[in-house]
Design an enzyme around this catalytic site. Structure first.
Site, mmCIF file in Angstrom:
data_model
loop_
_atom_site.group_PDB
_atom_site.id
_atom_site.type_symbol
_atom_site.label_atom_id
_atom_site.label_comp_id
_atom_site.label_asym_id
_atom_site.label_seq_id
_atom_site.Cartn_x
_atom_site.Cartn_y
_atom_site.Cartn_z
ATOM 1 N NE ARG A 116 -2.957 1.497 3.358
ATOM 2 C CZ ARG A 116 -3.494 1.288 4.724
ATOM 3 N NH1 ARG A 116 -5.260 1.641 4.032
ATOM 4 N NH2 ARG A 116 -3.419 1.216 6.681
ATOM 5 C CG ASP B 157 -4.319 3.424 11.115
ATOM 6 O OD1 ASP B 157 -5.872 4.108 11.916
ATOM 7 O OD2 ASP B 157 -4.616 2.733 9.868
#
Length: 579
Positions: free
Chosen positions: A196, A488
């Protein structure tokens, strides 16, 4: 010393058909240049080779203007919603949605993507990479986006770790002397790597692109991350029985997917790799993208594996989109917004139905709960919450799901196994029962109508979690265990954007006290005073960042943009790792 690249004779520039899609590339030298302005650590030149930089230059020559256009479109879309124009399914693309004939490539011809029932996510530093690849998951989402703090060290050394992992040579010794090694040197024995890159909105300040007119800008983080990984590993992955697979974050619609597809076509032709070798899974984690899922699949169809329900960023996008639209769009405490909330259930049901209609995999979202090996009670609670979440996803038709900790893999796998059995996926299960329209996706007020509230404890938690996460991020750690949850950048964005919206909307907590800047400032001071001040701490900087993104008059679109430029670049953790 900076590295300056001025030419790369073997690089192509794509021509385009009248429809706007690239055709065969013609050979040309780059029109711009690319300078490496960041310091070079051990082995950095193995990644920042002249040929790799030539490829990055060609990508910027070709796609930087398109990226700028996408960001301008995002700005206009945000203004439209603020002005009262609700997102909806585009009328202009209805023929794509109504055409029953087309399908995406899916996992066909993409070894390692047939069975994705459990995917583990995590950053790309050597220790975390080895742990993920030894975990027993089907897929590792190698994350240089929300689970990674974008220090120059993490960006380049993460690429080195991936380079070595793909070739079976990755090893790591901790400062305490503990050794980590891959359980197999055969890539096909390990979880399939899906990389990613960072989103279109982010920049890489350690690489400077200068166009033909002499205008210098920071490089696109998306093109840097994608380009370095693809250039160094695409052919090696294919030869080792896998392929160059990607997760695409933060897309806001099909036009952004079209640019990524053009990037893929260009990149494969540049390196002489067969078209369609790349496969991408798109994270549907913005509200606009939820209305364009079929169009996104269509634009990427020759390179598309599936869609993922990026639940936390989706919540952030909902809050961000409606932050100025009043009380009816105010969400309660994050802990009181379950995936079974009507507007969230509509989003996930539509995603599964859309994917399976077009032959794509539907991948479920992240459960933030994590076990604590020193606290059996916490661990069992996490297991039960994950069981419930994954049982729902498997029952709804998802083909795979995410976890953030190796101990959760057996728990999640058991729920997927119970539904899938020996089948690699359930793409053949069509959700013809799903009927989701604009109203269902936008029924944000349904959560509070059901009794959920904004509480003083929730307000304090948002301040505490937001500051602690940002402090971790500024120390170079992008995935942080906080209060038994894996936080996150996405969950930190929820924390600060909720506070901004609550203040703007005049929201009161359950005790009737209004949420004001002064109240949040007082909580912020308490949180900061209570935090430990170990060596290298960034508590004061984190408080400054949090204040700027949660309490300012204007709402910054992403907390990471300003924090990166002002507080991360040039910090102690930004340079190469010593030793």
């Amino acid at each position: 010393m900076p590295i300056t690249l001025t030419t790369h004779p073997s690089g192509p520039t794509a021509e385009r058909t009248p429809s706007g899609r690239p055709t065969s590339a013609r050979r040309a030298t780059p029109s711009g240049t690319l300078d490496v302005t960041g310091p070079l650590g051990e082995r950095y030149r193995e990644i920042l080779t002249p040929d790799a930089l030539g490829f990055l230059t060609a990508l910027h020559d070709r796609f930087l203007a398109a990226r700028h256009g996408l960001l301008m479109d995002r700005q206009q879309r945000r203004q439209d919603v603020a002005d009262g124009i609700d997102p909806d399914f585009p009328a202009a693309t209805r023929p794509v949605r109504d055409d029953p004939s087309w399908r995406v490539a899916g996992s066909h011809g993409a070894p390692g993507l047939e069975d994705r029932r459990v995917e583990i996510t995590g950053p790309t530093d050597p220790k975390m990479a080895i742990n993920a690849l030894n975990s027993g998951a089907k897929v590792w989402l190698a994350d240089q986006e929300d689970a990674s703090s974008p220090t120059w060290r993490n960006v380049i050394e993460g690429q080195l770790a991936l380079h070595d992992a793909i070739r079976g040579t990755l090893a790591f010794t901790s400062p305490e002397g503990k050794q980590y090694a891959l359980r197999s040197t055969e890539l096909t024995d390990l979880p399939t790597i899906v990389f990613r890159p960072r989103g279109w909105h982010l920049i890489e300040k350690h690489l400077r692109y200068v166009d033909r007119a002499g205008v210098a800008v920071s490089a696109s983080a998306s093109l840097v991350d994608f380009g370095l990984y693809f250039f160094h590993n695409a052919r090696e992955l294919v030869e080792r029985g896998r392929g160059p697979y990607f997760y695409l974050p933060k897309l806001e619609g099909y036009r952004e997917a079209r640019v990524w597809n053009d990037v893929f076509v260009f990149a494969q032709e540049y390196l002489g790799i067969e078209q369609g070798t790349i496969r991408a899974t798109v994270l549907v984690e913005t509200l606009p993208a939820a209305f364009e899922m079929e169009e996104i699949l269509y634009e990427l169809r020759d390179h598309c594996a599936g869609l993922n329900a990026g639940r936390w960023d989706y919540l952030f996008s909902v809050i961000k989109s409606f932050r100025t639209r009043g009380d009816q769009y105010v969400l309660p405490d994050r802990s009181q917004v379950p995936m079974t909330a009507p507007f969230m259930r509509a989003y996930t049901d539509l995603l599964v139905a859309t994917c399976h209609k077009r032959g794509a995999h539907a991948i479920g979202g992240m459960s933030a709960f994590i076990p604590d090996r020193r606290r059996p009670d916490v661990t069992e609670k996490a297991f039960e919450q994950v069981r419930t979440d994954k049982r729902r996803e498997a029952g709804d038709g998802f083909d795979g799901t995410w976890v953030a900790h190796p101990d959760l893999i057996p728990v999640a796998r058991a729920e997927l196994d119970a539904v899938l059995g020996d089948r690699p996926n359930q793409v053949s299960r069509l959700r013809d029962d799903v009927t989701v329209g604009q109203h269902e996706l936008l029924d944000i007020g349904s959560v509070r109508r059901a009794g959920a509230t904004v509480t003083a404890a929730g307000l304090r938690s948002n301040v505490s979690v937001g500051v602690r996460y940002v402090e971790s991020w500024l120390r170079g750690v992008g995935a942080a265990a906080i209060d038994h949850l894996m936080e996150d950048a996405a969950t930190a964005e929820i924390s600060r954007s909720q506070i901004w919206q609550w203040i703007a909307s005049g929201t009161r907590t359950e005790n009737g006290v209004p949420i004001t800047r002064a109240r949040v400032e007082a909580l912020l001071a308490e949180v900061v005073d209570d935090l430990p001040r170990g060596e290298g701490n960034r508590v004061d900087d984190a408080a400054h960042v949090f204040r700027a993104v949660a309490l300012a008059e204007d709402f910054p679109t992403f907390l990471t943009i300003g924090a990166y430029s002002q507080f991360l670049v040039g910090s102690a953790v930004d340079g190469p790792r010593e030793g």
